[in-house]
Design a protein around this motif. Structure first.
Motif, PDB file in Angstrom:
ATOM      1  N   GLY A 109       0.801  -1.219   0.000  1.00 37.12           N
ATOM      2  CA  GLY A 109       0.000   0.000   0.000  1.00 37.12           C
ATOM      3  C   GLY A 109       0.830   1.263   0.000  1.00 37.12           C
ATOM      4  O   GLY A 109       0.375   2.293  -0.477  1.00 37.12           O
ATOM      5  N   SER A 110       2.033   1.197   0.546  1.00 36.44           N
ATOM      6  CA  SER A 110       2.889   2.382   0.540  1.00 36.44           C
ATOM      7  C   SER A 110       3.251   2.797  -0.880  1.00 36.44           C
ATOM      8  O   SER A 110       3.626   3.947  -1.118  1.00 36.44           O
ATOM      9  CB  SER A 110       4.169   2.109   1.327  1.00 36.44           C
ATOM     10  OG  SER A 110       3.837   1.814   2.665  1.00 36.44           O
ATOM     11  N   ALA A 126      -1.570   9.688  -4.413  1.00 37.98           N
ATOM     12  CA  ALA A 126      -1.728  10.387  -3.135  1.00 37.98           C
ATOM     13  C   ALA A 126      -1.244   9.517  -1.976  1.00 37.98           C
ATOM     14  O   ALA A 126      -0.611  10.016  -1.039  1.00 37.98           O
ATOM     15  CB  ALA A 126      -3.192  10.778  -2.938  1.00 37.98           C
ATOM     16  N   GLN A 127      -1.497   8.222  -2.027  1.00 34.18           N
ATOM     17  CA  GLN A 127      -1.027   7.341  -0.958  1.00 34.18           C
ATOM     18  C   GLN A 127       0.493   7.246  -0.954  1.00 34.18           C
ATOM     19  O   GLN A 127       1.110   7.207   0.116  1.00 34.18           O
ATOM     20  CB  GLN A 127      -1.658   5.958  -1.099  1.00 34.18           C
ATOM     21  CG  GLN A 127      -3.103   5.941  -0.669  1.00 34.18           C
ATOM     22  CD  GLN A 127      -3.751   4.579  -0.810  1.00 34.18           C
ATOM     23  OE1 GLN A 127      -3.236   3.691  -1.492  1.00 34.18           O
ATOM     24  NE2 GLN A 127      -4.889   4.413  -0.174  1.00 34.18           N
ATOM     25  N   LEU A 133       6.040  11.374   2.396  1.00 38.19           N
ATOM     26  CA  LEU A 133       6.214  12.696   2.995  1.00 38.19           C
ATOM     27  C   LEU A 133       6.102  12.681   4.518  1.00 38.19           C
ATOM     28  O   LEU A 133       6.634  13.563   5.181  1.00 38.19           O
ATOM     29  CB  LEU A 133       5.209  13.690   2.405  1.00 38.19           C
ATOM     30  CG  LEU A 133       5.454  14.077   0.944  1.00 38.19           C
ATOM     31  CD1 LEU A 133       4.340  14.976   0.434  1.00 38.19           C
ATOM     32  CD2 LEU A 133       6.818  14.750   0.781  1.00 38.19           C
ATOM     33  N   THR A 134       5.406  11.691   5.064  1.00 33.33           N
ATOM     34  CA  THR A 134       5.299  11.580   6.521  1.00 33.33           C
ATOM     35  C   THR A 134       6.283  10.578   7.087  1.00 33.33           C
ATOM     36  O   THR A 134       6.145  10.173   8.242  1.00 33.33           O
ATOM     37  CB  THR A 134       3.875  11.180   6.927  1.00 33.33           C
ATOM     38  OG1 THR A 134       3.566   9.915   6.341  1.00 33.33           O
ATOM     39  CG2 THR A 134       2.862  12.231   6.508  1.00 33.33           C
ATOM     40  N   CYS A 135       7.271  10.186   6.298  1.00 34.01           N
ATOM     41  CA  CYS A 135       8.300   9.211   6.717  1.00 34.01           C
ATOM     42  C   CYS A 135       7.688   7.902   7.215  1.00 34.01           C
ATOM     43  O   CYS A 135       8.142   7.313   8.192  1.00 34.01           O
ATOM     44  CB  CYS A 135       9.210   9.819   7.784  1.00 34.01           C
ATOM     45  SG  CYS A 135      10.113  11.259   7.206  1.00 34.01           S
TER      46      CYS A 135
END
Length: 164
Positions: A109-110, A126-127, A133-135
């Motif tokens: 999913g990443s 977007a995922q 971006l949020t590490c």
């Protein structure tokens, strides 16, 4: 109250204290005794006239979609729905499997794999962006998304429910 004094041992007198003074208890209820028969002769009896069986009948239930009704005959393949029709919505099932989509989304999913598989390119990108971006903290979104896919709550890009 004129009760006898307790015996020297402190317990009740032999034979108990007896009845209270003045005849004891509450006495009989006013107007006679007990509850008696209900007013009007008692019992429920037969219902008043005019309550017969309903006229006619209900007839057979209508056939379920895909089972001989207007959507097609029993066992007949429908050209617009090669994977069948959803019995709740009447929409044709997608060519995408919810098991494949859910497992891709949970394990990859990443990278947006489950959403790429179902045809949602914008959500997949977007995922990827949120996760990177949020590490990695944004990876909870693809995990929950994968569980929703396995439960069958996510349609494909054309709005069709994923098949089993």
């Amino acid at each position: 109250m004129n009760y006898p004094p307790p015996p020297p041992g402190g317990g009740p007198p032999p034979g108990g204290y007896g009845a209270p003074p003045g005849g004891g208890g509450y006495g009989a209820p006013p107007g006679g005794g007990g509850y008696g028969a209900p007013p009007g002769g008692g019992g429920y009896g037969a219902p008043p006239g005019g309550y017969g069986p309903p006229p006619g009948g209900y007839g057979p239930p209508p056939p379920a979609p895909g089972m001989g009704g207007p959507m097609g005959g029993m066992g007949m393949m429908q050209p617009h729905a090669p994977y069948g029709v959803d019995p709740l919505t009447g929409m044709p099932f997608s060519d995408k499997s919810k098991m494949v989509a859910g497992l891709l989304q949970i394990f990859l999913g990443s990278f947006g794999a489950g959403r790429f598989y179902t045809g949602h390119m914008g959500l997949a990108i977007a995922q990827i962006a949120v996760t990177w971006l949020t590490c990695g903290a944004g990876a909870i979104w693809p995990l929950i998304d994968g569980i929703m896919m396995l439960m069958g709550k996510v349609p494909d890009a054309q709005g069709r429910p994923l098949r089993d």
